[in-house]
Design an enzyme around this catalytic site. Structure first.
Site, mmCIF file in Angstrom:
data_model
loop_
_atom_site.group_PDB
_atom_site.id
_atom_site.type_symbol
_atom_site.label_atom_id
_atom_site.label_comp_id
_atom_site.label_asym_id
_atom_site.label_seq_id
_atom_site.Cartn_x
_atom_site.Cartn_y
_atom_site.Cartn_z
ATOM 1 N N SER A 45 0.698 -1.117 -0.245
ATOM 2 C CA SER A 45 -0.030 -0.095 0.244
ATOM 3 C C SER A 45 1.033 1.387 -0.069
ATOM 4 O O SER A 45 0.170 2.160 -0.329
ATOM 5 C CB SER A 45 -1.196 -0.407 1.349
ATOM 6 O OG SER A 45 -0.657 -0.015 2.721
ATOM 7 N N THR A 66 -2.344 -6.063 -1.052
ATOM 8 C CA THR A 66 -3.521 -5.196 -0.271
ATOM 9 C C THR A 66 -4.949 -5.456 -0.515
ATOM 10 O O THR A 66 -4.699 -5.465 -2.116
ATOM 11 C CB THR A 66 -3.072 -3.677 0.580
ATOM 12 O OG1 THR A 66 -2.436 -2.666 -1.245
ATOM 13 C CG2 THR A 66 -1.561 -4.123 0.908
ATOM 14 N N ASP A 146 -23.692 1.711 4.186
ATOM 15 C CA ASP A 146 -23.024 1.750 3.514
ATOM 16 C C ASP A 146 -24.080 2.320 2.214
ATOM 17 O O ASP A 146 -24.576 1.706 1.633
ATOM 18 C CB ASP A 146 -23.060 0.414 3.130
ATOM 19 C CG ASP A 146 -21.711 -0.013 1.953
ATOM 20 O OD1 ASP A 146 -21.418 0.723 0.915
ATOM 21 O OD2 ASP A 146 -20.631 -1.214 2.464
ATOM 22 N N ALA A 205 -9.842 1.854 11.487
ATOM 23 C CA ALA A 205 -9.120 0.680 10.628
ATOM 24 C C ALA A 205 -8.776 0.742 9.362
ATOM 25 O O ALA A 205 -8.919 -0.376 8.715
ATOM 26 C CB ALA A 205 -9.318 -0.190 11.333
ATOM 27 N N SER A 206 -9.409 1.728 8.462
ATOM 28 C CA SER A 206 -9.660 1.776 7.363
ATOM 29 C C SER A 206 -7.884 2.708 6.551
ATOM 30 O O SER A 206 -7.300 2.099 6.346
ATOM 31 C CB SER A 206 -11.074 2.358 6.909
ATOM 32 O OG SER A 206 -11.774 3.856 7.504
ATOM 33 N N ARG A 207 -8.299 3.749 5.983
ATOM 34 C CA ARG A 207 -7.597 4.808 6.095
ATOM 35 C C ARG A 207 -7.405 5.518 6.679
ATOM 36 O O ARG A 207 -8.453 6.264 6.917
ATOM 37 C CB ARG A 207 -7.855 4.812 4.440
ATOM 38 C CG ARG A 207 -7.559 3.732 3.254
ATOM 39 C CD ARG A 207 -5.997 3.746 3.505
ATOM 40 N NE ARG A 207 -5.865 1.941 1.731
ATOM 41 C CZ ARG A 207 -5.739 1.402 3.029
ATOM 42 N NH1 ARG A 207 -5.458 1.026 3.616
ATOM 43 N NH2 ARG A 207 -5.300 0.243 1.268
ATOM 44 N N ASP A 231 -5.328 2.646 13.802
ATOM 45 C CA ASP A 231 -4.405 2.089 13.746
ATOM 46 C C ASP A 231 -4.359 2.849 12.593
ATOM 47 O O ASP A 231 -3.265 2.848 12.222
ATOM 48 C CB ASP A 231 -4.571 0.698 13.043
ATOM 49 C CG ASP A 231 -3.922 -0.459 12.416
ATOM 50 O OD1 ASP A 231 -2.880 -0.287 12.812
ATOM 51 O OD2 ASP A 231 -3.933 -0.432 11.683
ATOM 52 N N GLU A 236 1.001 9.054 6.136
ATOM 53 C CA GLU A 236 1.660 7.934 7.133
ATOM 54 C C GLU A 236 2.435 8.104 6.345
ATOM 55 O O GLU A 236 3.135 8.382 4.981
ATOM 56 C CB GLU A 236 1.518 6.700 7.325
ATOM 57 C CG GLU A 236 0.131 6.894 7.825
ATOM 58 C CD GLU A 236 -0.933 4.792 7.892
ATOM 59 O OE1 GLU A 236 -0.504 4.184 6.743
ATOM 60 O OE2 GLU A 236 -1.950 5.128 8.303
ATOM 61 N N HIS A 253 -0.633 0.895 11.404
ATOM 62 C CA HIS A 253 -1.460 0.224 10.148
ATOM 63 C C HIS A 253 -0.837 -0.944 9.945
ATOM 64 O O HIS A 253 -0.812 -0.977 9.038
ATOM 65 C CB HIS A 253 -0.558 1.057 8.833
ATOM 66 C CG HIS A 253 -1.892 0.813 7.946
ATOM 67 N ND1 HIS A 253 -2.202 2.406 6.520
ATOM 68 C CD2 HIS A 253 -2.562 0.210 7.337
ATOM 69 C CE1 HIS A 253 -3.035 1.882 5.484
ATOM 70 N NE2 HIS A 253 -3.218 0.505 6.260
ATOM 71 N N GLY A 256 -4.675 -5.589 9.767
ATOM 72 C CA GLY A 256 -4.322 -6.134 8.637
ATOM 73 C C GLY A 256 -3.163 -7.077 8.765
ATOM 74 O O GLY A 256 -3.033 -8.145 7.886
ATOM 75 N N TYR A 257 -2.438 -6.846 9.346
ATOM 76 C CA TYR A 257 -0.898 -7.547 9.565
ATOM 77 C C TYR A 257 -0.298 -9.239 9.632
ATOM 78 O O TYR A 257 -0.141 -9.705 10.721
ATOM 79 C CB TYR A 257 0.115 -6.502 9.613
ATOM 80 C CG TYR A 257 0.988 -5.952 8.793
ATOM 81 C CD1 TYR A 257 -0.501 -5.700 8.044
ATOM 82 C CD2 TYR A 257 2.296 -5.741 8.974
ATOM 83 C CE1 TYR A 257 0.800 -4.665 6.663
ATOM 84 C CE2 TYR A 257 2.539 -4.498 8.392
ATOM 85 C CZ TYR A 257 1.672 -4.480 7.150
ATOM 86 O OH TYR A 257 2.688 -3.279 5.992
#
Length: 378
Positions: A45, A66, A146, A205-207, A231, A236, A253, A256-257
């Site tokens: 990313s 990603t 959404d 925890a998105s962007r 996160d 960044e 970030h 998702g790791y």
């Protein structure tokens, strides 16, 4: 065939070495010069794939290992007939489990109860749908927002963002978009941020750019009345350390790791490259055995404290928070380097389904909750 690969894509050598020459590079150092005679580009990313990077190169296939794709200039890629692929869904369980780790930590430490709390989830894609499932299993009243999905499916299962902002917990799981009716850049801004009630829990925890970091810092400096978990951050790796000092839990970030989340990404783009090259896939990702997979628990506490006890034996979100805060005492470029190093050298984290819970209890309701979270129960 020459393939330029982000060095942080796990098992990349094993997956792609049969295709041709591999050139590994730090994602931030992948340059137009490096790609001059490359045929394929595989990134994560942090590499912005756009005209500046690709002009004059031979690259005809780009893949990101990603789920997020905001670092790809899709219009440029389409215009120049460059095929691109992503790894959508690869780390969705990892992010959802990070969220449960954060909530179990906050609820346990503050003696809060899950039951009946409203949980507003913004973005019901691969991650958000799992967050909703987990939230309902734990006793939350989950509500969903959404707009694109609402237009597709109807209004029955969705509420406006304004209603989400009144929830006890608000969590964002949307892609980053800068234009259009569904623009998510600063979706949470100074105006609507002030609609969030005192004592609520805010999670992103998105962007990073989905939340106006300056507005959030201002709210926390003036009132300090929210539980905040971040996160992801604006700018960044040059994040706002003043904001970090104000949040309850911060990380680099890495939601998702999980090992599975990262390696799933490699396998997905491997298969898509095989499809592009019309080659039969013959590689599968490999996973090492889980250390101490059996966790014994006596049910002599609240669900919130019990769940926190289980998760702490698997993953310490507090350790990730402490590691990021170590950067506060650094200066200048050392801070940005620290952020990237935390991501590059992230310790192995396995997902919940690798663990067996030996539950010394006949509580069937608790057993069902843990099974929905994908723990195995004996």
């Amino acid at each position: 065939m020459k393939i330029v690969v982000d060095e942080n894509i796990p098992q990349a050598r094993e997956a792609f070495e049969s295709f041709g020459e591999l050139i590994f590079s730090s994602g931030r150092k992948i340059s137009n010069k490096l790609l001059t005679d490359a045929d394929i580009l595989l990134v994560r990313s942090i590499t912005n794939v756009d005209e500046k990077l690709l002009t004059g190169t031979k690259v005809k296939f780009v893949a990101t290992a990603t789920a997020g794709t905001d670092h790809l200039d899709k219009e440029y890629l389409i215009k120049n007939k460059i095929v691109f692929a992503d790894a959508a869904g690869c780390n969705s369980f990892s992010v959802a489990e990070y969220l449960i780790a954060a909530l179990s930590n906050i609820f346990s430490n503050n003696n809060f109860s899950f039951n009946g709390k409203s949980f507003g989830v913004v973005g019901i894609g691969n991650v958000g749908s799992k967050v909703v499932r987990f939230a309902k299993a734990l006793g939350f009243n989950a509500i969903q927002n959404d707009p694109p999905l609402e237009r597709e499916l109807g209004t029955k299962n969705f509420v406006p963002l304004e209603e989400i902002l009144l929830s006890d917990i608000i969590s964002f799981h949307v892609p980053l978009t800068h234009s259009g009716i569904d623009k998510t850049y600063h979706l949470l801004n100074e105006i609507n941020l002030n609609k969030i009630k005192s004592g609520a829990i805010l999670i992103n925890a998105s962007r990073g750019e989905v939340v106006d970091n300056n507005a959030l810092k201002k709210r926390l400096q003036n009132k300090n009345d929210l539980f905040t978990v971040l996160d992801v951050w604006e700018n960044e790796p040059n994040i706002d350390f003043e904001l970090l000092e104000k949040v309850n839990l911060g990380s680099a970030h890495i939601a998702g790791y999980s090992l599975e989340g990262k390696v799933n990404g490699t396998e997905i783009i491997y298969n898509k490259l095989c499809d592009f090259l019309r080659i039969t896939p013959n590689w599968k990702a490999k996973y090492q055995l889980t250390t101490n997979p059996i966790i014994t628990i006596d049910n002599n506490s609240t669900t919130e404290k019990l769940l926190n006890t289980i998760i702490k034996q698997i993953y310490s979100i507090e350790q990730d928070d402490n590691l990021l805060r170590d950067g506060i005492k650094l200066a200048g470029d050392l801070r940005t380097k620290h952020f990237d190093e935390l991501r590059k050298n992230y310790s192995i984290r396995r997902e919940f389904n690798n663990y067996v819970i030996k539950l010394n209890s006949s509580d069937e309701e608790l057993k069902k909750k843990l099974e929905i979270l994908r723990f195995r129960i004996i």
